[in-house]
Design a protein around this motif. Structure first.
Motif, PDB file in Angstrom:
ATOM      1  N   THR A  67      46.812 -23.068  10.793  1.00  0.00           N
ATOM      2  CA  THR A  67      47.974 -23.092  11.682  1.00  0.00           C
ATOM      3  C   THR A  67      49.258 -22.898  10.886  1.00  0.00           C
ATOM      4  OG1 THR A  67      46.816 -24.597  13.158  1.00  0.00           O
ATOM      5  CG2 THR A  67      49.209 -24.459  13.388  1.00  0.00           C
ATOM      6  N   PRO A  68      50.159 -22.013  11.342  1.00  0.00           N
ATOM      7  CA  PRO A  68      51.411 -21.805  10.602  1.00  0.00           C
ATOM      8  C   PRO A  68      52.157 -23.121  10.407  1.00  0.00           C
ATOM      9  CG  PRO A  68      51.152 -20.163  12.330  1.00  0.00           C
ATOM     10  CD  PRO A  68      50.087 -21.183  12.548  1.00  0.00           C
ATOM     11  N   ALA A  69      52.699 -23.281   9.232  1.00  0.00           N
ATOM     12  CA  ALA A  69      53.448 -24.500   8.920  1.00  0.00           C
ATOM     13  C   ALA A  69      54.940 -24.244   9.094  1.00  0.00           C
ATOM     14  CB  ALA A  69      53.161 -24.936   7.479  1.00  0.00           C
ATOM     15  N   PRO A  70      55.610 -24.932  10.009  1.00  0.00           N
ATOM     16  CA  PRO A  70      57.045 -24.725  10.187  1.00  0.00           C
ATOM     17  C   PRO A  70      57.831 -25.238   8.996  1.00  0.00           C
ATOM     18  CG  PRO A  70      56.293 -26.563  11.513  1.00  0.00           C
ATOM     19  CD  PRO A  70      55.065 -25.935  10.943  1.00  0.00           C
ATOM     20  N   LEU A  71      58.981 -24.640   8.768  1.00  0.00           N
ATOM     21  CA  LEU A  71      59.824 -25.044   7.656  1.00  0.00           C
ATOM     22  C   LEU A  71      60.602 -26.306   8.010  1.00  0.00           C
ATOM     23  CD1 LEU A  71      61.233 -21.578   6.568  1.00  0.00           C
ATOM     24  CD2 LEU A  71      59.345 -22.834   5.549  1.00  0.00           C
ATOM     25  N   PRO A  72      60.828 -27.185   7.048  1.00  0.00           N
ATOM     26  CA  PRO A  72      61.581 -28.420   7.326  1.00  0.00           C
ATOM     27  C   PRO A  72      63.067 -28.143   7.482  1.00  0.00           C
ATOM     28  CG  PRO A  72      61.094 -28.253   4.992  1.00  0.00           C
ATOM     29  CD  PRO A  72      60.378 -27.109   5.646  1.00  0.00           C
ATOM     30  N   VAL A  73      63.808 -29.153   7.904  1.00  0.00           N
ATOM     31  CA  VAL A  73      65.260 -29.067   7.968  1.00  0.00           C
ATOM     32  C   VAL A  73      65.793 -28.940   6.547  1.00  0.00           C
ATOM     33  CG1 VAL A  73      67.362 -30.278   8.638  1.00  0.00           C
ATOM     34  CG2 VAL A  73      65.321 -30.425  10.082  1.00  0.00           C
ATOM     35  N   PRO A  74      66.708 -28.007   6.275  1.00  0.00           N
ATOM     36  CA  PRO A  74      67.208 -27.849   4.912  1.00  0.00           C
ATOM     37  C   PRO A  74      67.910 -29.117   4.412  1.00  0.00           C
ATOM     38  CG  PRO A  74      67.838 -25.986   6.290  1.00  0.00           C
ATOM     39  CD  PRO A  74      67.286 -27.018   7.201  1.00  0.00           C
ATOM     40  N   ASN A  75      67.799 -29.358   3.108  1.00  0.00           N
ATOM     41  CA  ASN A  75      68.519 -30.491   2.510  1.00  0.00           C
ATOM     42  C   ASN A  75      70.018 -30.367   2.710  1.00  0.00           C
ATOM     43  OD1 ASN A  75      66.386 -32.047   1.520  1.00  0.00           O
ATOM     44  ND2 ASN A  75      66.206 -30.792  -0.320  1.00  0.00           N
ATOM     45  N   SER A  76      70.499 -29.123   2.834  1.00  0.00           N
ATOM     46  CA  SER A  76      71.944 -28.886   2.962  1.00  0.00           C
ATOM     47  C   SER A  76      72.445 -28.976   4.392  1.00  0.00           C
ATOM     48  CB  SER A  76      72.275 -27.495   2.404  1.00  0.00           C
ATOM     49  OG  SER A  76      71.573 -26.490   3.130  1.00  0.00           O
ATOM     50  N   PHE A  77      71.569 -29.252   5.354  1.00  0.00           N
ATOM     51  CA  PHE A  77      71.950 -29.211   6.762  1.00  0.00           C
ATOM     52  C   PHE A  77      72.940 -30.305   7.115  1.00  0.00           C
ATOM     53  CE2 PHE A  77      71.289 -29.951  11.333  1.00  0.00           C
ATOM     54  CZ  PHE A  77      71.363 -28.649  11.807  1.00  0.00           C
ATOM     55  N   ASP A  78      73.982 -29.935   7.911  1.00  0.00           N
ATOM     56  CA  ASP A  78      75.017 -30.853   8.353  1.00  0.00           C
ATOM     57  C   ASP A  78      75.184 -30.647   9.855  1.00  0.00           C
ATOM     58  OD1 ASP A  78      77.256 -32.363   8.832  1.00  0.00           O
ATOM     59  OD2 ASP A  78      78.476 -31.499   7.248  1.00  0.00           O
ATOM     60  N   VAL A  79      74.641 -31.548  10.680  1.00  0.00           N
ATOM     61  CA  VAL A  79      74.569 -31.348  12.119  1.00  0.00           C
ATOM     62  C   VAL A  79      75.964 -31.405  12.750  1.00  0.00           C
ATOM     63  CG1 VAL A  79      74.130 -33.794  12.558  1.00  0.00           C
ATOM     64  CG2 VAL A  79      73.441 -32.083  14.258  1.00  0.00           C
ATOM     65  N   VAL A  80      76.256 -30.458  13.658  1.00  0.00           N
ATOM     66  CA  VAL A  80      77.549 -30.412  14.341  1.00  0.00           C
ATOM     67  C   VAL A  80      77.408 -30.450  15.862  1.00  0.00           C
ATOM     68  CG1 VAL A  80      78.612 -29.133  12.442  1.00  0.00           C
ATOM     69  CG2 VAL A  80      77.674 -27.882  14.393  1.00  0.00           C
ATOM     70  N   SER A  81      76.207 -30.206  16.403  1.00  0.00           N
ATOM     71  CA  SER A  81      76.027 -30.201  17.847  1.00  0.00           C
ATOM     72  C   SER A  81      74.574 -30.479  18.175  1.00  0.00           C
ATOM     73  CB  SER A  81      76.455 -28.847  18.434  1.00  0.00           C
ATOM     74  OG  SER A  81      76.329 -28.837  19.841  1.00  0.00           O
ATOM     75  N   MET A  82      74.340 -31.180  19.295  1.00  0.00           N
ATOM     76  CA  MET A  82      72.991 -31.486  19.750  1.00  0.00           C
ATOM     77  C   MET A  82      72.864 -31.220  21.241  1.00  0.00           C
ATOM     78  SD  MET A  82      71.590 -34.989  17.966  1.00  0.00           S
ATOM     79  CE  MET A  82      70.183 -34.980  19.101  1.00  0.00           C
TER      80      MET A  82
END
Length: 481
Positions: free
Chosen positions: A123-138
């Motif tokens: 099964t394809p493995a999805p990529l994790p959230v980048p270490n550099s990610f900075d959330v601005v909207s949900m």
């Protein structure tokens, strides 16, 4: 779609997963000795039935059956908003951000003997959230499906990424990233080209990112196509799950000087969630450039509020869905001051208004309505929200008694934002405001109620905050574990 997957801005910057697959297959080809035995094995294999599961992830999105409920939503609230790690060599943009194990030709079987056929890949493995990610909207799409938009660092520099969760935030993965698009954050007007400030999903498959660029997805955020909004900037976008509403501007600019900043030429646009482009609904006819303008949803009702740098200037809130109506001003609100409204997550027809009282302390006032703004309670002083200012108050309402707000939380066109936003909560219809007992430690930039007692809060960084008791307490949720 061309070989570069150039449906997004930045042709040639996205990986093509199909091309990658065949490239790996070509690399796995081994020279085999010729001979009668080899020829016979090839003939036998060719007579076997074709296995159609060799690349199941290509058809995965088409096989998904969506079952999601729509809750009463409000404002920028959820349901109501591949980038690489800096030291990684992962490609910076992908509309299908997954890693796959290639099928092997002639590899060993489970018994250790050579196999002459194809083996089914894992099964394809999805990529994790980048270490550099900075959330601005949900945004909350229902059915435990959450999505986030944020800043990230790609190999070529700053970029923007979309992440998603299908288990109510227990795990998150990267869905796509855009190397040609950036984000100024939720408190800044998108004045430069190619900036994103928000994300909204109508259901687990259909969503939008918006700002000075606007894009649409119909496969859960894995691929995105530009949406034609007439070259305008989208300041706010909300949906009730069937209709999408937008506030757009012809021009936005950020500056230190009041005369050189703000957004002008505002209008409201809407579209069916299945459509590919919006139509203009009405012009807002604002008298001067605005600091910010936003939509708030109360079920299928859409309301627009506007904020100005000049606090004496006003454009009363309007219901823009159905037959447009300008809302009346609650008793006690200053006649020359601003007035802004939000819907509630749990009370159909319930609205909350924030206004300027005009007392000696320049206080904010709060009023409520049970009939879609036809009548209001008298505005009462909102003790604890501070004095009125252009950066205003961003509010989300669980019901007509329980509110959560961010003081100095409205988007601004200033180059440098004002004071630090502060998270406050009220359980008495806005009469008193206090800090939640457990709350984000830093500056909170946005809050949104999503039904029941659920409230989300964002303050940047690699986590968000969630409350299950209408904002009395919050707990931190890490986007990458």
């Amino acid at each position: 779609m061309n070989r570069h997957l150039s449906d997004l801005p930045g042709e040639g910057e996205q990986r093509d997963p199909v091309a990658d697959f065949f490239a790996r297959e070509r690399a796995d080809i081994r020279d085999l000795p010729a001979g009668a035995d080899r020829w016979e094995s090839i003939v036998v294999e060719a007579r076997r039935p074709v296995r159609r599961s060799w690349l199941p992830w290509l058809a995965g999105a088409a096989a998904v059956v969506v079952a999601a409920g729509v809750v009463w939503g409000n404002g920028r609230g959820p349901g109501t908003e591949q980038a690489a790690n800096p030291a990684s060599s992962t490609a910076s943009v992908s509309t299908e951000t997954v890693a796959t194990d290639s099928p092997k030709v002639g590899g060993p079987s489970a018994t250790g003997t050579p196999s002459s056929g194809l083996t089914t890949p894992s099964t394809p493995a999805p990529l994790p959230v980048p270490n550099s990610f900075d959330v601005v909207s949900m945004t909350n799409a229902g059915g435990k499906h959450l999505f986030g938009l944020g800043k990230a660092t790609c190999p070529k520099g700053a970029c923007t990424a979309v992440i998603g969760s299908d288990d109510d935030g227990a795990t998150w993965t990267t869905r796509a990233s855009f190397t040609t698009l950036t984000s100024p954050g939720p408190l800044a007007t998108p004045a430069a080209p190619d900036q994103l400030v928000g994300i909204r999903f109508a259901d687990p498959e259909t969503g939008f990112v918006y700002g000075s660029a606007t894009l649409r997805t119909v496969d859960g955020g894995r691929s995105w196509k530009p949406m034609d909004v007439g070259g305008r900037t989208v300041l706010s976008l909300e949906t009730d799950g069937s209709t999408v509403w937008m506030v757009t501007a012809a021009k936005c600019q950020r500056a230190d000087s009041g005369s050189a900043r703000g957004c002008s030429g505002l209008d409201v646009r809407s579209l069916d969630v299945t459509a590919s482009a919006p139509q203009q609904t009405q012009s807002l006819n604002v008298s001067q450039p605005v600091e910010s303008a936003w939509l708030s949803m109360d079920g299928a009702d859409a309301y627009v509020s506007v904020s100005y740098l000049d606090q004496t200037t006003q454009t009363p809130p309007r219901r823009v869905s159905g037959k447009p109506v300008t809302l009346v001003r609650p008793q006690g609100c200053q006649e020359a001051g601003g007035l802004w409204v939000w819907g509630t997550a749990n009370r159909k027809g319930g609205l909350v208004a924030v206004c300027q009282i005009g007392d000696a302390h320049a206080s904010y006032g709060v009023a409520t309505s049970t009939d879609r703004g036809a009548t209001w309670s008298d505005a009462r002083i909102a003790r604890g929200l501070g004095s009125t200012q252009p950066s205003g108050v961003w509010l989300t309402a669980v019901d007509l008694d329980r509110f959560v707000a961010v003081s100095q939380g409205l988007p601004t066109s200033a180059l440098e934002p004002g004071g630090a936003p502060t998270l406050m909560a009220s359980g008495d219809s806005g009469g008193t405001w206090t800090r939640p007992k457990t709350a984000p430690g830093g500056a909170t930039e946005w809050v949104g109620a999503a039904g029941g007692g659920l409230v989300y809060a964002l303050g940047g960084g690699r986590s968000y905050w969630v409350s299950h008791d209408s904002g009395a307490t919050f707990e931190q949720v890490q986007l990458r574990r």
